[in-house]
Motif scaffolding. Structure first.
Motif, PDB file in Angstrom:
ATOM      1  N   ALA A 204       0.848  -1.204   0.000  1.00  0.00           N
ATOM      2  CA  ALA A 204       0.000   0.000   0.000  1.00  0.00           C
ATOM      3  C   ALA A 204       0.875   1.243   0.000  1.00  0.00           C
ATOM      4  CB  ALA A 204      -0.920  -0.009   1.199  1.00  0.00           C
ATOM      5  N   THR A 205       0.461   2.204  -0.761  1.00  0.00           N
ATOM      6  CA  THR A 205       1.189   3.482  -0.828  1.00  0.00           C
ATOM      7  C   THR A 205       0.770   4.365   0.350  1.00  0.00           C
ATOM      8  OG1 THR A 205       1.217   3.335  -3.227  1.00  0.00           O
ATOM      9  CG2 THR A 205       1.682   5.499  -2.247  1.00  0.00           C
ATOM     10  N   PRO A 206       1.733   4.892   1.109  1.00  0.00           N
ATOM     11  CA  PRO A 206       1.355   5.754   2.242  1.00  0.00           C
ATOM     12  C   PRO A 206       0.577   6.965   1.780  1.00  0.00           C
ATOM     13  CG  PRO A 206       3.662   5.087   2.374  1.00  0.00           C
ATOM     14  CD  PRO A 206       3.176   4.654   1.008  1.00  0.00           C
ATOM     15  N   GLY A 207      -0.502   7.255   2.459  1.00  0.00           N
ATOM     16  CA  GLY A 207      -1.300   8.432   2.170  1.00  0.00           C
ATOM     17  C   GLY A 207      -2.229   8.285   0.997  1.00  0.00           C
ATOM     18  N   SER A 208      -2.347   7.061   0.445  1.00  0.00           N
ATOM     19  CA  SER A 208      -3.191   6.926  -0.745  1.00  0.00           C
ATOM     20  C   SER A 208      -4.649   6.706  -0.408  1.00  0.00           C
ATOM     21  CB  SER A 208      -2.676   5.753  -1.599  1.00  0.00           C
ATOM     22  OG  SER A 208      -2.705   4.545  -0.821  1.00  0.00           O
ATOM     23  N   VAL A 209      -4.935   5.953   0.630  1.00  0.00           N
ATOM     24  CA  VAL A 209      -6.313   5.622   0.990  1.00  0.00           C
ATOM     25  C   VAL A 209      -6.542   6.022   2.437  1.00  0.00           C
ATOM     26  CG1 VAL A 209      -8.040   3.801   1.162  1.00  0.00           C
ATOM     27  CG2 VAL A 209      -6.310   3.707  -0.642  1.00  0.00           C
ATOM     28  N   ALA A 210      -7.687   6.617   2.702  1.00  0.00           N
ATOM     29  CA  ALA A 210      -8.037   7.026   4.053  1.00  0.00           C
ATOM     30  C   ALA A 210      -8.997   6.022   4.659  1.00  0.00           C
ATOM     31  CB  ALA A 210      -8.663   8.407   4.053  1.00  0.00           C
ATOM     32  N   ALA A 211      -8.659   5.511   5.843  1.00  0.00           N
ATOM     33  CA  ALA A 211      -9.558   4.620   6.567  1.00  0.00           C
ATOM     34  C   ALA A 211     -10.586   5.458   7.314  1.00  0.00           C
ATOM     35  CB  ALA A 211      -8.769   3.743   7.534  1.00  0.00           C
ATOM     36  N   VAL A 212     -11.854   5.126   7.179  1.00  0.00           N
ATOM     37  CA  VAL A 212     -12.945   5.945   7.709  1.00  0.00           C
ATOM     38  C   VAL A 212     -13.658   5.177   8.814  1.00  0.00           C
ATOM     39  CG1 VAL A 212     -15.084   7.153   7.162  1.00  0.00           C
ATOM     40  CG2 VAL A 212     -13.215   7.108   5.502  1.00  0.00           C
ATOM     41  N   THR A 213     -13.979   5.887   9.927  1.00  0.00           N
ATOM     42  CA  THR A 213     -14.698   5.304  11.059  1.00  0.00           C
ATOM     43  C   THR A 213     -15.686   6.335  11.584  1.00  0.00           C
ATOM     44  OG1 THR A 213     -12.659   4.170  11.653  1.00  0.00           O
ATOM     45  CG2 THR A 213     -14.450   4.101  13.261  1.00  0.00           C
ATOM     46  N   LEU A 214     -16.886   5.884  11.969  1.00  0.00           N
ATOM     47  CA  LEU A 214     -17.879   6.756  12.581  1.00  0.00           C
ATOM     48  C   LEU A 214     -17.833   6.593  14.093  1.00  0.00           C
ATOM     49  CD1 LEU A 214     -19.468   6.083   9.618  1.00  0.00           C
ATOM     50  CD2 LEU A 214     -21.083   7.566  10.773  1.00  0.00           C
ATOM     51  N   VAL A 215     -17.809   7.728  14.815  1.00  0.00           N
ATOM     52  CA  VAL A 215     -17.701   7.724  16.278  1.00  0.00           C
ATOM     53  C   VAL A 215     -18.654   8.784  16.824  1.00  0.00           C
ATOM     54  CG1 VAL A 215     -16.200   8.252  18.224  1.00  0.00           C
ATOM     55  CG2 VAL A 215     -15.334   6.888  16.356  1.00  0.00           C
ATOM     56  N   SER A 216     -19.308   8.480  17.917  1.00  0.00           N
ATOM     57  CA  SER A 216     -20.168   9.438  18.598  1.00  0.00           C
ATOM     58  C   SER A 216     -19.422  10.039  19.779  1.00  0.00           C
ATOM     59  CB  SER A 216     -21.450   8.754  19.082  1.00  0.00           C
ATOM     60  OG  SER A 216     -22.199   9.641  19.894  1.00  0.00           O
ATOM     61  N   ALA A 217     -19.641  11.333  20.005  1.00  0.00           N
ATOM     62  CA  ALA A 217     -18.996  11.985  21.161  1.00  0.00           C
ATOM     63  C   ALA A 217     -19.470  11.387  22.471  1.00  0.00           C
ATOM     64  CB  ALA A 217     -19.286  13.484  21.138  1.00  0.00           C
ATOM     65  N   GLY A 218     -20.707  10.885  22.487  1.00  0.00           N
ATOM     66  CA  GLY A 218     -21.201  10.271  23.716  1.00  0.00           C
ATOM     67  C   GLY A 218     -20.441   9.027  24.110  1.00  0.00           C
ATOM     68  N   ASP A 219     -19.754   8.355  23.128  1.00  0.00           N
ATOM     69  CA  ASP A 219     -18.971   7.177  23.469  1.00  0.00           C
ATOM     70  C   ASP A 219     -17.791   7.512  24.360  1.00  0.00           C
ATOM     71  OD1 ASP A 219     -20.689   5.715  21.909  1.00  0.00           O
ATOM     72  OD2 ASP A 219     -19.462   5.886  20.096  1.00  0.00           O
ATOM     73  N   PHE A 220     -17.428   8.795  24.415  1.00  0.00           N
ATOM     74  CA  PHE A 220     -16.280   9.214  25.217  1.00  0.00           C
ATOM     75  C   PHE A 220     -16.715  10.064  26.408  1.00  0.00           C
ATOM     76  CE2 PHE A 220     -14.726   8.195  21.056  1.00  0.00           C
ATOM     77  CZ  PHE A 220     -13.537   7.504  21.308  1.00  0.00           C
ATOM     78  N   GLY A 221     -17.990   9.895  26.800  1.00  0.00           N
ATOM     79  CA  GLY A 221     -18.492  10.573  27.998  1.00  0.00           C
ATOM     80  C   GLY A 221     -18.717  12.051  27.818  1.00  0.00           C
ATOM     81  N   LEU A 222     -18.806  12.503  26.548  1.00  0.00           N
ATOM     82  CA  LEU A 222     -18.996  13.928  26.290  1.00  0.00           C
ATOM     83  C   LEU A 222     -20.244  14.136  25.480  1.00  0.00           C
ATOM     84  CD1 LEU A 222     -15.326  14.822  25.426  1.00  0.00           C
ATOM     85  CD2 LEU A 222     -16.490  15.298  27.557  1.00  0.00           C
ATOM     86  N   GLY A 223     -20.742  15.396  25.492  1.00  0.00           N
ATOM     87  CA  GLY A 223     -21.951  15.718  24.762  1.00  0.00           C
ATOM     88  C   GLY A 223     -21.652  16.180  23.371  1.00  0.00           C
ATOM     89  N   GLU A 224     -22.643  16.782  22.779  1.00  0.00           N
ATOM     90  CA  GLU A 224     -22.554  17.251  21.391  1.00  0.00           C
ATOM     91  C   GLU A 224     -21.439  18.267  21.246  1.00  0.00           C
ATOM     92  OE1 GLU A 224     -23.056  18.249  17.496  1.00  0.00           O
ATOM     93  OE2 GLU A 224     -23.772  16.514  18.589  1.00  0.00           O
ATOM     94  N   GLY A 225     -20.671  18.058  20.197  1.00  0.00           N
ATOM     95  CA  GLY A 225     -19.631  19.020  19.887  1.00  0.00           C
ATOM     96  C   GLY A 225     -18.441  18.962  20.788  1.00  0.00           C
ATOM     97  N   GLY A 226     -18.359  17.942  21.644  1.00  0.00           N
ATOM     98  CA  GLY A 226     -17.244  17.862  22.542  1.00  0.00           C
ATOM     99  C   GLY A 226     -17.318  18.763  23.716  1.00  0.00           C
TER     100      GLY A 226
ATOM    101  N   CYS B 248      -6.444   8.741  21.368  1.00  0.00           N
ATOM    102  CA  CYS B 248      -6.450   9.832  20.377  1.00  0.00           C
ATOM    103  C   CYS B 248      -7.799  10.527  20.345  1.00  0.00           C
ATOM    104  CB  CYS B 248      -6.095   9.268  19.003  1.00  0.00           C
ATOM    105  SG  CYS B 248      -5.986  10.547  17.732  1.00  0.00           S
ATOM    106  N   ALA B 249      -8.890   9.770  20.254  1.00  0.00           N
ATOM    107  CA  ALA B 249     -10.208  10.393  20.179  1.00  0.00           C
ATOM    108  C   ALA B 249     -10.575  11.090  21.480  1.00  0.00           C
ATOM    109  CB  ALA B 249     -11.253   9.337  19.819  1.00  0.00           C
ATOM    110  N   ASP B 250     -10.123  10.548  22.607  1.00  0.00           N
ATOM    111  CA  ASP B 250     -10.417  11.192  23.893  1.00  0.00           C
ATOM    112  C   ASP B 250      -9.866  12.613  23.925  1.00  0.00           C
ATOM    113  OD1 ASP B 250     -11.373   8.908  26.030  1.00  0.00           O
ATOM    114  OD2 ASP B 250     -10.118   8.096  24.446  1.00  0.00           O
ATOM    115  N   PHE B 251      -8.601  12.752  23.562  1.00  0.00           N
ATOM    116  CA  PHE B 251      -8.002  14.082  23.615  1.00  0.00           C
ATOM    117  C   PHE B 251      -8.568  14.991  22.534  1.00  0.00           C
ATOM    118  CE2 PHE B 251      -4.577  11.694  25.817  1.00  0.00           C
ATOM    119  CZ  PHE B 251      -4.660  12.384  27.015  1.00  0.00           C
ATOM    120  N   PHE B 252      -9.026  14.398  21.407  1.00  0.00           N
ATOM    121  CA  PHE B 252      -9.675  15.235  20.399  1.00  0.00           C
ATOM    122  C   PHE B 252     -10.963  15.829  20.953  1.00  0.00           C
ATOM    123  CE2 PHE B 252     -13.133  15.279  17.278  1.00  0.00           C
ATOM    124  CZ  PHE B 252     -12.747  16.377  16.545  1.00  0.00           C
TER     125      PHE B 252
END
Length: 1450
Positions: free
Chosen positions: A984-1006, A1200-1204
């Protein structure tokens, strides 16, 4: 004497002023009572005339009256009282109260006088400057007085003198205090005001001439009656008042009546206006000088109480030595007992004086009152006095057969043979002789008094001198003394070439008053006047002699004041007599002490001490020190008392035995305990670090209290309590206070836990110069058993109380409260030291810590058992109006804890916790939670001042578990990673995942519904007694370099509900040093090329894509041994956009950055597909990962997602809310017409330029530590909000504002925001489709026509009107040199309308005449929102130059 505020002339003129009586009707009193005043009080501040008056004497010479003041009083009728030569009981009580309430001003400027070798501080600071223990007293003195005479004042003496003179009753032998006129005041609201005037006039005539009353006294039979019509402007009929006044002028004459209009405003309307209150100072004096209250209280004690030491006849008075300390001042028969009665009686008067006055009066009303006084005086009173002087002069001339004027007869009266004056001893006691009212001698005296009151001192002196001779010839000594007194004063006050002051007149008058008439009251008045005159002539020796002669044993207060003034005379002489000053100050202090004036006595002794100290006069010095100590102790000044007694102890005294006996009579508490500085700590002392474990700091007695930090901890506790109670803070919430001191809130009973120690820190100070040894130091307490598990009603009856005050119950009390005993506590000389004493409660109930006990000794072998109570005064209450106007203190409960049932106790330890991090660095640590109590705990939460600093991870499995890459184990990575597929070529394909903010104990918009509160995951959500658990903790370095203070607050509850304590908290503070790492800058640009139809979805074709440029710079300067940084991965998170691929050239794939190197990355971003934005996933974020290395970091998982989501602030919270796509389509279908409003318009336009895209740059840093390479990881966040606007990971710190401007007017609401020109220029995106080169045979065909397609794309969510103008040509010479000129054929202007997000293609034709390179980007596109008629079209941003090559095909 000390200098007074007034000059001598002002003092004498204000002592004898014309007296005016007032008779008011009931309705008139009601009018003035609206201002909380009666009529005479209403006039009092305006009774001094500011302009000059004029009158003519009997010789028809004009006499000028300057600075005249009149005295206006209500008529108070009293039955006749026999004249007495001594002050009444009420008057003595009044004078004592006046002196006691007037004390030296605190903190005033020191007043210093140099007398020989002495620098004497004569002021309130002498209390400090004169005492022997105050070594550096000279440092408190200001520069020496440059005046020739001493300039300090003694306001208590002036207040005494003023009160004494104003409270003197009217006498029959003089007329100075008799009423000259009477004001008859009637309200205009009366039905028939003239009848009311007639009744008041008859009432005045009855009072004066019926003989029923002898008080008040009237000057002449024909008293001036002045008729005043009082009109209430707020209620009365002004027209009717004017008509009544016209009738009055017809009836009484214009000179004899006046219309006074008041109350021009209502009290409610003027509540907010600031109107001056000139009445307060006068009413305060009058409330003190109102003898009615004192006579009531004095009459209660008149039969069985002596006011001063010899009123009741003290048998051993003469045997009292002047330097002997008087100890009978506090006996029940002393003046203090009468003062207590007077204070209670005066409570109502003081409350009335404290109320506001003149609430219904305006400044114009003040001017009307002032004008009324001036009119009355100049047109009524002075003409009346002038007429009576003439009448009296005519009567005297006709009766005595003299010439027409006394002026021309002066020589005849004084030129004859003198009557030989007999000595006072030869005269018979004829002070009781009375003249009839019509006697010529009294008429002369009456004329003299009238002349004196209007400042005609020359004529007054002639009359007094004539009357004096007549009285002496008749041996009427009381009358003669009065004439002598006033003749001397008149001679002094004469202007021009004054005759010498006849001091022998005053001496004769004083001797006559005192020895013949036995009237000390009049003798004292005479002495006060004469002493002030002598002082003004610098005859201080004569003044002192006169004052000392007036001291006697009948009145201690008068003697004390006169002795003090005599002392000041000695110090003000040309050659100051310092020792006489000190000696007379000692005598004054002794008399002050006998009069019950303890503070003045202490002040006099302290001033005298400046002279006696250090001169070897040990007997006098020891006596003064002992007296100062006793007086200070009586006045509750323990520091001064201890210092004075210590001086007797430490100095070598010649009377050691007597001093020891004196000290034995005084209970001197040693050492001194500063009760207000006592601190109380509840709970165990925290365990220290164990190995690699770092214990939570929490609270300890070694920490200083900081009010700002306390407020910060309270806010954190409120946040976590609200989170635990579904977002609501309970009404009963009280912030936890583990350590109580003088600055904490101690109004409520603190809560302690059974079997947890209570530590009391007590501050000791040794004031002596010898060491002290305390042994067996322990706390005293009282305890009441309470069983909180039973109902409260059932526990009341069987409550048992215990105490350790009795030593026999020590063993039994230890079973209830274990008391720690300190075996030995050593205090060095003058040392301040703290002792910490511990109590351990074994039962629940109410504990009261009373004080402490100890053995006191100078050596460990001997000692005396001592006890001191801990009495702490609570804070001053200042909430209600009553609390603000009085001095009241609330309770201080820090020593009264309530012992509650057992509660869980948490201890927290940190493992592998760093002290230094790179900015954005991710580090993994561990936290150990231990429950060291016998009660299980639950509900464990944590809140921090930096919620973006840490995370305990996500409890939900937002992504399925994936195999970790081998390198993650090898490098101990904190991230979850995947191996990149082979090839695989680095940076060629983006892996996509759907995540809800509520999964990290936070509300809408972080932003988080929990407000940054994290719930700590425990097994079964409970930590059992004695159990401990370790949890991972991820940390991220702060974004800014520097030292950061980060505070954690751990919250937990008891699993056993129903206790008095709802929760407990544990504090922890860490300091993290952050070093610089990378700086990331990102910019989003709209792509100008439309994607191919067959390759993309419809939505993507309509909206296009976007270019994201990421600029990464290594700003680390080799700090922390960092060699280089690698960009491992770039991820994105958004609800609408995602990174699609990296489009950097192949040679730029290496993302290695050394110090100060910068790398640039370019990514293509596309909109999310509609299937990813369904209603079920509308609140989900799309994470896209573009790995630039050999492994992929899953950015949608912990950490990573927690700190985001914990970033502060999140991108969409920084932006004002905008309409989502569904709302935009709704508004589009309805049309954004003129009625849509400016806000909707702005929102639609802004939507075109908005980007809701966050970039996450994940990096690795290679660090060399101890010759070993360590890989550090981290992540940086950049929030893209607007197309074309650069965003940076390092936000600029806001500079602190140096000055905040005061705003006196409310700010205007912000104007309606309209879209800017820049925003409107992005409505339409344009693109030209054409061949890059075109061949045409110009030889065969001269015109070359090339087809061009102009593609227009509506970027907004509303209809847009578009104008295409093809008439624009490039005219700049530079462009013409590079590109040739061509022409568009066909239609030159198009007007189109594009629906929301519609793409339209417009075919065009370009005509060329020659071969060459041409720029086709000349069409200008203008656009505006449809149905916005008032808005002009805005030029749209054009693309880059569109170059075409025309080749001549030969």
């Amino acid at each position: 004497m000390a200098q007074c505020v007034q000059s001598v002339h002002e003092f004498i003129q204000d002592s004898f002023v014309p007296m005016v009586a007032v008779l008011c009707s009931e309705d008139a009193e009601k009018v003035t009572r609206k201002n909380n005043l009666n009529f005479s009080e209403l006039l009092r501040p305006f009774c001094r005339l500011t302009s000059e008056g004029h009158m003519r004497d009997p010789n028809n010479q004009v006499q000028v009256v300057k600075n005249l003041r009149i005295s206006v009083n209500n008529v108070v009728t009293r039955p006749s009282v026999p004249a007495s030569g001594t002050p009444s009981l009420a008057q003595r009580l009044l004078l004592s109260e006046v002196v006691s309430t007037c004390q030296p001003a605190e903190g005033g400027v020191a007043n210093v006088i140099t007398a020989g070798d002495y620098d004497l501080n004569i002021s309130d600071r002498s209390l400090k400057a004169s005492v022997p223990w105050y070594r550096d007293w000279r440092d408190t003195l200001t520069e020496l007085s440059t005046s020739k005479h001493y300039t300090a004042t003694t306001p208590w003496f002036e207040a005494y003198r003023e009160t004494f003179l104003q409270s003197m009753p009217a006498a029959d032998h003089e007329f100075l205090n008799h009423y000259l006129a009477c004001l008859l005041v009637v309200s205009s609201s009366e039905a028939v005001p003239v009848e009311k005037f007639l009744k008041l006039s008859q009432e005045q005539h009855r009072i004066q001439h019926s003989g029923e009353y002898t008080n008040p006294k009237w000057f002449i039979p024909n008293t001036l009656k002045y008729y005043v019509l009082l009109h209430d402007m707020s209620q009365g009929d002004e027209h009717r008042a004017d008509s009544v006044y016209e009738d009055m002028k017809q009836r009484y004459g214009a000179q004899g009546c006046y219309l006074l209009k008041v109350n021009s405003r209502t009290a409610a309307a003027g509540a907010d206006e600031q109107i001056p209150d000139p009445w307060s100072q006068y009413l305060h004096k009058s409330s003190l000088q109102s003898q009615d209250h004192y006579e009531e209280s004095a009459s209660v004690l008149a039969n069985n109480t002596a006011v001063e030491n010899n009123v009741g006849g003290t048998p051993d008075l003469d045997s009292t030595h002047p330097l002997q300390l008087d100890t009978s001042g506090d006996t029940p028969g002393s003046l203090d007992a009468l003062r207590a009665v007077a204070v209670e009686t005066k409570a109502g008067t003081a409350a009335a004086a404290a109320a506001s006055h003149g609430a219904c009066l305006t400044l114009n009303d003040h001017d009307r009152i002032r004008q009324f006084i001036q009119e009355f005086t100049f047109r009524g009173l002075l003409p009346h006095i002038e007429k009576n002087i003439r009448q009296l002069n005519d009567q005297l001339v006709s009766r005595k057969g003299l010439s027409r004027s006394l002026f021309s007869a002066t020589k005849k009266w004084f030129g004859g043979g003198k009557v030989p004056e007999k000595s006072i001893a030869e005269l018979k006691n004829t002070s009781g002789l009375l003249y009839p009212p019509e006697a010529p001698e009294l008429q002369i005296r009456k004329m003299a008094d009238l002349c004196f009151l209007v400042q005609h001192y020359e004529l007054a002196y002639s009359c007094y001198h004539t009357a004096k001779k007549d009285f002496l010839s008749d041996q009427a000594m009381l009358y003669a003394a009065g004439a002598l007194e006033m003749a001397a004063v008149s001679a002094f006050l004469q202007g021009g070439a004054p005759r010498p002051y006849p001091a022998h007149y005053m001496d004769t008058a004083i001797q006559t008053y005192r020895d013949v008439c036995k009237n000390m009251h009049l003798a004292e008045r005479c002495a006060l006047l004469s002493a002030e005159i002598l002082k003004s002539q610098a005859k201080f020796s004569d003044a002192a002699t006169l004052l000392i002669k007036m001291t006697s044993e009948d009145c201690d207060l008068r003697s004390a004041l006169l002795l003090e003034q005599a002392a000041h005379c000695f110090i003000n002489m040309r050659n100051p007599m310092v020792r006489k000053f000190a000696f007379h100050m000692i005598l004054a202090g002794h008399r002050f002490s006998k009069a019950g004036q303890k503070r003045h006595a202490l002040r006099c002794y302290c001033q005298a001490m400046q002279v006696y100290k250090g001169k070897g006069w040990s007997l006098a010095e020891d006596h003064i020190n002992f007296t100062i100590g006793r007086q200070s102790f009586t006045l509750r000044q323990p520091e001064n008392a201890v210092s004075a007694f210590r001086h007797i102890l430490t100095n070598e005294s010649q009377q050691a035995s007597s001093q020891q006996a004196d000290l034995d009579s005084v209970l001197l508490p040693l050492p001194y305990i500063n009760s207000s500085a006592t601190r109380v700590y509840f709970g165990h002392e925290r365990r220290l670090a164990e190995g690699e474990k770092q214990a939570a700091t929490h609270v300890s007695l070694d920490q200083e209290f900081d009010r700002d930090l306390a407020a910060m901890w309270r806010d954190l506790e409120e946040q976590v309590v609200a989170s635990a109670n579904r977002g609501v803070v309970p009404a009963t919430f009280q912030a936890t206070q583990c350590c109580l001191n003088s600055q904490t809130d101690n109004l409520r009973f603190p809560l302690a836990v059974v079997e947890e120690p209570i530590i009391v820190e007590v501050v000791f100070r040794n004031p002596l110069k010898v060491p002290l040894v305390l042994s067996d130091v322990s706390l005293l307490w009282k305890f009441t058993l309470k069983d909180f598990s039973r109902p409260q009603d059932a526990a009341v009856g069987d409550a048992l109380a215990f105490s350790n005050e009795k030593e026999t119950l020590t063993k039994q009390s230890d079973d209830i409260i274990a008391t720690e005993v300190i075996p030995e506590f050593f205090l060095n000389p003058e040392e301040t030291k703290v002792a910490r004493l511990k109590l351990l409660p074994h039962q629940t109930g109410q504990l009261n810590i009373l004080g402490l006990v100890y053995n006191l000794a100078s050596t460990p072998s001997t000692g005396v058992r001592g006890r001191q109570d801990l009495e702490i005064q609570g804070p001053r209450l200042n909430q209600t109006k009553e609390e603000k106007t009085s001095v009241s203190h609330g309770p201080d409960r820090r020593l009264d804890p309530t012992i509650t049932p057992p509660m869980p106790l948490l201890e927290v330890f940190f493992l592998q916790f760093p002290t230094a991090l790179l900015c954005g660095e991710i580090r993994k640590a561990y936290v150990e939670f231990c429950n060291v109590s016998g009660v299980p705990l639950c509900g464990l939460r944590v809140v921090s001042t930096h919620p973006d600093f840490f995370t305990f991870g996500s409890s939900s499995l937002a992504t399925p578990l994936t195999p970790l890459s081998p390198t993650s184990f090898e490098n101990c990575s904190a991230y979850k990673t995947l191996a990149t597929p082979p090839g695989a070529t680095p940076g060629s394909v983006a892996a996509v995942t759907l995540v809800s903010a509520g999964d990290f104990g936070l509300g809408e918009g972080g932003s988080g519904t929990s407000n940054g509160v994290a719930e700590i995951p425990l097994e079964d959500r409970v930590l059992k007694p004695g159990q401990s658990t370790q949890l991972p903790l991820w940390l991220r370095g702060p974004d800014h370099e520097g030292v950061h203070e980060i505070n954690f607050l751990f919250y937990y509850e008891s699993a056993v509900k129903g206790g008095k304590i709802s929760h407990r908290v544990l504090r922890h503070t860490v300091f993290i040093c952050a070093s610089r790492s990378l700086c990331v800058r990102a910019t989003a640009c709209r792509s100008n090329t439309l994607p191919e139809e067959e390759a993309e979805e419809e939505d993507e074709r309509r909206n296009g894509s976007m270019l994201v440029f990421v600029d990464v710079e290594n700003i680390n300067t080799n700090e922390a041994g960092v060699r280089e940084f690698h960009i491992a991965q770039v991820s994105s998170s958004s609800k609408q956009w995602r990174l699609h691929r990296c489009i950097n050239p192949a040679e730029d794939k290496d993302c290695k950055l050394n110090s100060r190197e910068r790398g640039k990355l370019c990514f293509r971003a596309t909109r999310c597909k509609p299937v990813q934005a369904t209603s079920a996933a509308i609140e989900k974020y799309i994470f896209a990962d573009l790995s630039l290395g050999n492994e992929q970091i899953i950015s949608s998982t912990t950490p990573c997602a927690d700190f985001f989501f914990r970033r502060c602030p999140p991108s969409d919270s920084r932006r004002p809310p905008v309409a989502v796509e569904t709302q935009g389509r709704l508004s589009r279908s309805q049309g954004a017409g003129p009625g849509g409003g400016a806000e909707d318009l702005t929102s639609l336009v802004r939507k075109c330029n908005e980007v809701d895209l966050d970039i996450i740059v994940l990096w690795k840093a290679f660090v060399v530590e101890d010759n070993k390479q360590v890989i550090l990881e981290g992540q940086l966040h950049v929030a893209l909000q607007t197309i074309g606007k650069e965003a940076c990971s390092l936000t600029q710190k806001e500079e602190a504002q140096e000055m905040v401007l005061l705003k006196f007017k409310p700010e205007l609401p912000p104007p309606m925001t309209r879209p800017s020109m820049e925003q409107l220029s992005h409505l339409i995106k344009t693109n030209l489709h054409y061949p890059e080169s075109y061949r045409h045979p110009f030889i065969h065909k001269s015109l070359c026509l090339v087809p061009v397609t102009l593609t227009l794309s509506n970027c907004s969510l509303a209809q847009v009107d578009v104008i295409i103008d093809l008439r624009h040509k490039t005219t700049s010479p530079e462009s013409l040199e590079v590109h040739g000129s061509f022409t568009w054929l066909g239609q030159t202007q198009y007007k189109l309308q594009l629906r929301a997000q519609e793409v339209m293609r417009v075919p065009l034709r370009a005509c060329f005449l020659h071969a060459g390179v041409y720029n086709l980007g000349t069409p200008r596109v203008f656009a505006k929102l449809a149905d916005q008629g008032a808005m002009c079209e805005t030029s749209q941003q054009t693309a880059t130059p569109a170059l075409i090559i025309i080749i001549n095909d030969t």
